[in-house]
Design a protein around this motif. Structure first.
Motif, PDB file in Angstrom:
ATOM      1  N   GLU A 198       0.832  -1.205   0.000  1.00  0.00           N
ATOM      2  CA  GLU A 198       0.000   0.000   0.000  1.00  0.00           C
ATOM      3  C   GLU A 198       0.867   1.257   0.000  1.00  0.00           C
ATOM      4  O   GLU A 198       0.534   2.258  -0.646  1.00  0.00           O
ATOM      5  N   PHE A 199       1.989   1.223   0.734  1.00  0.00           N
ATOM      6  CA  PHE A 199       2.905   2.363   0.700  1.00  0.00           C
ATOM      7  C   PHE A 199       3.453   2.564  -0.710  1.00  0.00           C
ATOM      8  O   PHE A 199       3.523   3.686  -1.213  1.00  0.00           O
ATOM      9  N   MET A 200       3.860   1.463  -1.323  1.00  0.00           N
ATOM     10  CA  MET A 200       4.446   1.550  -2.663  1.00  0.00           C
ATOM     11  C   MET A 200       3.446   2.092  -3.676  1.00  0.00           C
ATOM     12  O   MET A 200       3.794   2.872  -4.562  1.00  0.00           O
ATOM     13  N   ASP A 201       2.193   1.673  -3.542  1.00  0.00           N
ATOM     14  CA  ASP A 201       1.168   2.112  -4.489  1.00  0.00           C
ATOM     15  C   ASP A 201       0.856   3.602  -4.365  1.00  0.00           C
ATOM     16  O   ASP A 201       0.243   4.178  -5.268  1.00  0.00           O
ATOM     17  N   ARG A 202       1.262   4.217  -3.261  1.00  0.00           N
ATOM     18  CA  ARG A 202       1.025   5.644  -3.044  1.00  0.00           C
ATOM     19  C   ARG A 202       2.275   6.486  -3.307  1.00  0.00           C
ATOM     20  O   ARG A 202       2.294   7.672  -3.010  1.00  0.00           O
ATOM     21  N   THR A 203       3.304   5.875  -3.844  1.00  0.00           N
ATOM     22  CA  THR A 203       4.601   6.526  -3.975  1.00  0.00           C
ATOM     23  C   THR A 203       5.005   6.652  -5.441  1.00  0.00           C
ATOM     24  O   THR A 203       4.867   5.697  -6.210  1.00  0.00           O
ATOM     25  N   ALA A 204       5.518   7.817  -5.820  1.00  0.00           N
ATOM     26  CA  ALA A 204       5.968   8.034  -7.197  1.00  0.00           C
ATOM     27  C   ALA A 204       7.375   7.501  -7.410  1.00  0.00           C
ATOM     28  O   ALA A 204       7.693   6.982  -8.484  1.00  0.00           O
ATOM     29  N   VAL A 205       8.233   7.643  -6.406  1.00  0.00           N
ATOM     30  CA  VAL A 205       9.610   7.151  -6.463  1.00  0.00           C
ATOM     31  C   VAL A 205       9.975   6.651  -5.075  1.00  0.00           C
ATOM     32  O   VAL A 205       9.690   7.316  -4.074  1.00  0.00           O
ATOM     33  N   VAL A 206      10.600   5.463  -5.000  1.00  0.00           N
ATOM     34  CA  VAL A 206      11.118   4.986  -3.725  1.00  0.00           C
ATOM     35  C   VAL A 206      12.644   5.032  -3.793  1.00  0.00           C
ATOM     36  O   VAL A 206      13.244   4.611  -4.784  1.00  0.00           O
TER      37      VAL A 206
END
Length: 408
Positions: free
Chosen positions: A164-172
């Motif tokens: 869920e965090f990844m799906d809300r992130t443009a770049v990690v």
């Protein structure tokens, strides 16, 4: 990229002796020095006693050097161009919620291996439950109960939350190649940028001889330095067991552990069990401005943790010309270099043998120190800042493109 407004969200309070707080402070300092508008949201005393105007009201956790933030970000003005989330606690989750409400691109640095830490800290599970509730994921009671079960069920639920965090992130941002590789466990990933933090050490007027005298260490004694918390996820047991084996070979050696506040009595107990208490010096956390003196006083840095995502103290030690030996081969790759750090298997015999080689072989000691310093010199703060700003620029462009596609 000029005049960017960046809001940083971090659950480690300013001055906390951990890599996240240190990394955030270094990053914010570089961005502000380059003329960017930076807001930093971190836990502050409940009555907002800190000077930082963006301090988040928080309460301390008894017997732990942790503060739990009580964030409220609805009135942030002006709206930032980028939200940079550093932690998945209440403050970081607040940043994710704010970004989604205001359609601001998110850059997230994956500082902490939460899957590894969950085996050591109950608050990981509590924080995960809070995050699921605040992000309105619609978890059932069975989902929450999975967090309480050790093993594969808990891990699968934490991975589900991390997705869920990844799906809300443009770049990690991954601070090391090890961290970038570990992110493959997630089914869907935004672009991953490997950007190690660059740390500058301040000069310290305290010299090697003076500091050794204050620690009651003979000037000729081989000194092994360890820096950071001594809590269980950092594996102080491995460090002390390895030092016990080293001490049989080098009876005059001393171990200096800097940054030990929690778990002190347990460290002393383990040291006594291993017969090394007389050769151990425990130092509470010191200001970062004094760390150069400790690196200069020592002969080798021992890094026993296998749960770290970056190991900032290794970067600092190398910049100071101190050889590094680590027990995590996955972190052996140096930033911006093909050369590798000297590593061993994560067992006491192997770790002790590697430390002993560096301390007894002057040529190896010199080679390891020179390779580390060269790596530090080649990856300057400006290199780090350039990569970070490029990641911000990419995140903004990617979010704008996604928004345009959705509108069509």
């Amino acid at each position: 990229m000029c005049g960017v407004r960046i809001a940083h969200f971090c659950d480690s309070h300013p001055g906390r002796s951990d890599g996240v707080a240190t990394s955030v402070a270094a990053t914010v300092g570089l961005l502000r020095a380059a003329g960017h508008d930076v807001q930093v949201y971190q836990p502050a005393p409940l009555l907002r006693g800190r000077a930082e105007p963006c301090g988040v009201r928080s309460v301390p956790v008894p017997l732990r050097n942790i503060r739990v933030g009580l964030p409220h970000f609805s009135g942030m003005r002006p709206v930032p161009h980028i939200v940079h989330v550093h932690t998945p606690g209440p403050v970081g989750i607040g940043g994710l919620r704010y970004a989604r409400a205001h359609e601001v691109p998110v850059v997230m640095t994956w500082h902490t291996d939460l899957l590894a830490y969950s085996a050591h800290f109950m608050e990981i599970q509590l924080g995960a439950a809070h995050a699921a509730q605040r992000l309105e994921l619609g978890w059932t009671m069975r989902d929450y109960l999975r967090l309480a079960r050790s093993g594969n069920e808990r891990r699968a639920q934490l991975v589900r939350l991390g997705q869920e965090f990844m799906d809300r992130t443009a770049v990690v941002i991954a601070p090391s190649a090890k961290t970038a590789a570990g992110l493959a466990e997630f089914e869907r990933l935004p672009p991953v940028w490997t950007v190690p933090t660059s740390i500058q050490l301040a000069d310290c007027p305290v010299g090697r001889a003076e500091l050794r005298r204050s620690l009651r260490i003979p000037q000729s004694a081989p000194v092994v330095l360890a820096v950071g918390r001594a809590t269980k996820e950092k594996d102080p047991g491995l460090l002390l067991s390895a030092f016990a084996r080293l001490l049989r070979r080098l009876p005059t050696a001393r171990l200096v552990m800097v940054g030990v506040k929690q778990n002190r009595f347990n460290v002393i107990r383990i040291a006594r069990q291993n017969g090394v208490a007389h050769a151990l010096r425990l130092i509470r956390p010191v200001p970062h401005s004094r760390m150069a003196a400790y690196y200069g006083m020592a002969d080798v840095l021992a890094f026993a943790s296998t749960t770290d995502t970056q190991g900032l103290v290794m970067i600092e030690a190398e910049a100071a010309g101190l050889p590094v030996v680590l027990a995590d081969a996955a972190l052996a790759e140096r930033p911006n270099q093909k050369s590798m750090r000297l590593s061993s298997a994560p067992d006491a015999d192997s770790f002790a043998a590697a430390l002993g080689r560096v301390l007894t072989d002057p040529q190896l000691h010199r080679e390891v120190a020179e390779a580390g310093r060269a790596a530090a010199d080649s990856y300057s703060s400006q290199h780090y800042l350039g990569h970070l700003l490029a990641a911000y620029d990419f995140a903004r462009a990617r979010t704008a493109e996604t928004t345009t596609v959705r509108a069509q």
